[in-house]
Design a protein around this motif. Structure first.
Motif, short mmCIF file in Angstrom:
data_model
loop_
_atom_site.label_atom_id
_atom_site.label_comp_id
_atom_site.label_asym_id
_atom_site.label_seq_id
_atom_site.Cartn_x
_atom_site.Cartn_y
_atom_site.Cartn_z
N GLY A 4 46.76 -16.98 27.14
CA GLY A 4 47.48 -18.05 27.81
C GLY A 4 46.57 -19.20 28.21
N THR A 5 46.96 -19.91 29.24
CA THR A 5 46.26 -21.12 29.67
C THR A 5 45.84 -20.99 31.12
OG1 THR A 5 47.57 -22.46 28.15
CG2 THR A 5 46.48 -23.63 29.95
N THR A 6 44.64 -21.46 31.40
CA THR A 6 44.13 -21.56 32.77
C THR A 6 43.86 -23.02 33.04
OG1 THR A 6 43.14 -19.36 32.69
CG2 THR A 6 42.31 -20.87 34.37
N VAL A 7 44.41 -23.54 34.13
CA VAL A 7 44.21 -24.93 34.52
C VAL A 7 43.52 -24.95 35.88
CG1 VAL A 7 45.33 -27.12 35.05
CG2 VAL A 7 46.29 -25.64 33.27
N GLN A 8 42.38 -25.61 35.94
CA GLN A 8 41.63 -25.73 37.19
C GLN A 8 41.58 -27.20 37.58
OE1 GLN A 8 38.06 -23.77 35.74
NE2 GLN A 8 38.49 -22.04 37.09
N SER A 9 42.00 -27.49 38.81
CA SER A 9 42.00 -28.86 39.32
C SER A 9 41.23 -28.90 40.63
CB SER A 9 43.42 -29.36 39.56
OG SER A 9 44.16 -29.31 38.38
N THR A 10 40.47 -29.96 40.82
CA THR A 10 39.75 -30.18 42.06
C THR A 10 39.95 -31.62 42.46
OG1 THR A 10 38.07 -28.57 41.40
CG2 THR A 10 37.50 -30.03 43.20
N SER A 11 40.23 -31.86 43.74
CA SER A 11 40.34 -33.23 44.23
C SER A 11 39.63 -33.32 45.58
CB SER A 11 41.79 -33.67 44.35
OG SER A 11 42.47 -32.89 45.30
N GLN A 12 39.13 -34.51 45.88
CA GLN A 12 38.39 -34.69 47.13
C GLN A 12 38.46 -36.14 47.56
OE1 GLN A 12 34.16 -33.99 46.89
NE2 GLN A 12 34.06 -33.47 49.05
N ASN A 13 38.80 -36.34 48.83
CA ASN A 13 38.72 -37.65 49.44
C ASN A 13 37.35 -37.76 50.11
OD1 ASN A 13 41.33 -38.58 48.78
ND2 ASN A 13 42.18 -37.40 50.48
N LEU A 14 36.78 -38.95 50.13
CA LEU A 14 35.47 -39.18 50.70
C LEU A 14 35.43 -38.67 52.14
CD1 LEU A 14 32.69 -40.48 50.22
CD2 LEU A 14 33.61 -42.56 51.21
N GLY A 15 34.44 -37.86 52.44
CA GLY A 15 34.27 -37.32 53.78
C GLY A 15 35.09 -36.09 54.08
N GLU A 16 35.85 -35.60 53.12
CA GLU A 16 36.68 -34.41 53.32
C GLU A 16 36.23 -33.32 52.36
OE1 GLU A 16 40.79 -35.41 52.91
OE2 GLU A 16 40.69 -37.01 54.39
N PRO A 17 36.56 -32.06 52.67
CA PRO A 17 36.20 -30.99 51.73
C PRO A 17 37.03 -31.07 50.46
CG PRO A 17 37.44 -30.12 53.60
CD PRO A 17 37.18 -31.57 53.89
N ALA A 18 36.49 -30.53 49.40
CA ALA A 18 37.19 -30.51 48.12
C ALA A 18 38.32 -29.49 48.17
CB ALA A 18 36.22 -30.16 47.00
N VAL A 19 39.41 -29.80 47.48
CA VAL A 19 40.55 -28.89 47.38
C VAL A 19 40.62 -28.42 45.93
CG1 VAL A 19 43.05 -28.67 47.57
CG2 VAL A 19 41.80 -30.11 49.20
N GLN A 20 40.53 -27.11 45.74
CA GLN A 20 40.55 -26.54 44.40
C GLN A 20 41.84 -25.77 44.19
OE1 GLN A 20 37.02 -24.17 44.10
NE2 GLN A 20 35.71 -25.94 43.86
N GLU A 21 42.35 -25.85 42.97
CA GLU A 21 43.57 -25.13 42.62
C GLU A 21 43.41 -24.59 41.21
OE1 GLU A 21 48.32 -25.89 42.77
OE2 GLU A 21 47.09 -27.54 42.07
N THR A 22 43.76 -23.33 41.03
CA THR A 22 43.73 -22.71 39.71
C THR A 22 45.11 -22.14 39.42
OG1 THR A 22 41.40 -22.13 39.95
CG2 THR A 22 42.65 -20.94 38.27
N ARG A 23 45.63 -22.46 38.26
CA ARG A 23 46.93 -21.94 37.84
C ARG A 23 46.77 -21.25 36.49
NH1 ARG A 23 51.90 -25.29 39.94
NH2 ARG A 23 51.06 -25.97 41.92
N HIS A 24 47.50 -20.17 36.32
CA HIS A 24 47.46 -19.40 35.08
C HIS A 24 48.86 -19.38 34.46
CE1 HIS A 24 43.48 -17.92 36.17
NE2 HIS A 24 43.96 -17.72 37.38
N TYR A 25 48.90 -19.54 33.15
CA TYR A 25 50.16 -19.52 32.41
C TYR A 25 50.06 -18.51 31.28
CZ TYR A 25 50.75 -23.92 34.88
OH TYR A 25 50.83 -24.88 35.86
N ASP A 26 51.15 -17.80 31.03
CA ASP A 26 51.15 -16.85 29.92
C ASP A 26 51.27 -17.64 28.60
OD1 ASP A 26 53.86 -17.50 29.55
OD2 ASP A 26 54.60 -15.59 30.30
N PRO A 27 51.12 -16.96 27.44
CA PRO A 27 51.18 -17.68 26.16
C PRO A 27 52.49 -18.42 25.91
CG PRO A 27 50.17 -15.53 25.85
CD PRO A 27 50.70 -15.57 27.26
#
Length: 115
Positions: free
Chosen positions: A42-65
């Motif tokens: 399947g598929t793994t999608v990893q996203s990270t976002s961060q505003n200046l001066g703030e901690p990074a926010v990470q998200e991982t999602r998994h999808y079947d085939p």
């Protein structure tokens, strides 16, 4: 009999920043997005976002085939993923605040009436 399998990957990165003319306020944002697809796993999608001066926010999602999202703890053989629910808690908090204010006004009215 041999089967052809392939894996695809993609990666993107973006950043933006701005500052005011007086140099006091600086804002910025960065984000990354990475996707790995395998026809068997399947598929793994990893996203990270961060505003200046703030901690990074990470998200991982998994999808079947078949493209169905797999929830954490659902396992790879869990079939269709359970639904997720997004709840707006700002309305509930506003309602609790209004009830609190009403109780306080009632309490003050009791005290003023007895004085």
């Amino acid at each position: 009999m041999s089967s052809n399998t392939f894996t695809t990957s993609s990666f993107s990165y973006s950043t933006s920043s701005s500052s005011s003319s007086n140099g006091e306020q600086t804002t910025g944002h960065r984000s990354t997005h990475q996707s790995n697809t395998d026809p068997v796993h399947g598929t793994t999608v990893q996203s990270t976002s961060q505003n200046l001066g703030e901690p990074a926010v990470q998200e991982t999602r998994h999808y079947d085939p078949q493209g169905r999202e797999l929830l954490e703890g659902a396992g790879s053989g869990g079939g269709a993923a359970a639904s997720r629910r997004i709840e707006d808690v700002t309305d509930a908090q506003a309602e609790r605040d209004a009830q609190y204010e009403e109780r306080m006004e009632d309490e003050y009215a009791k005290r003023e009436g007895g004085a």
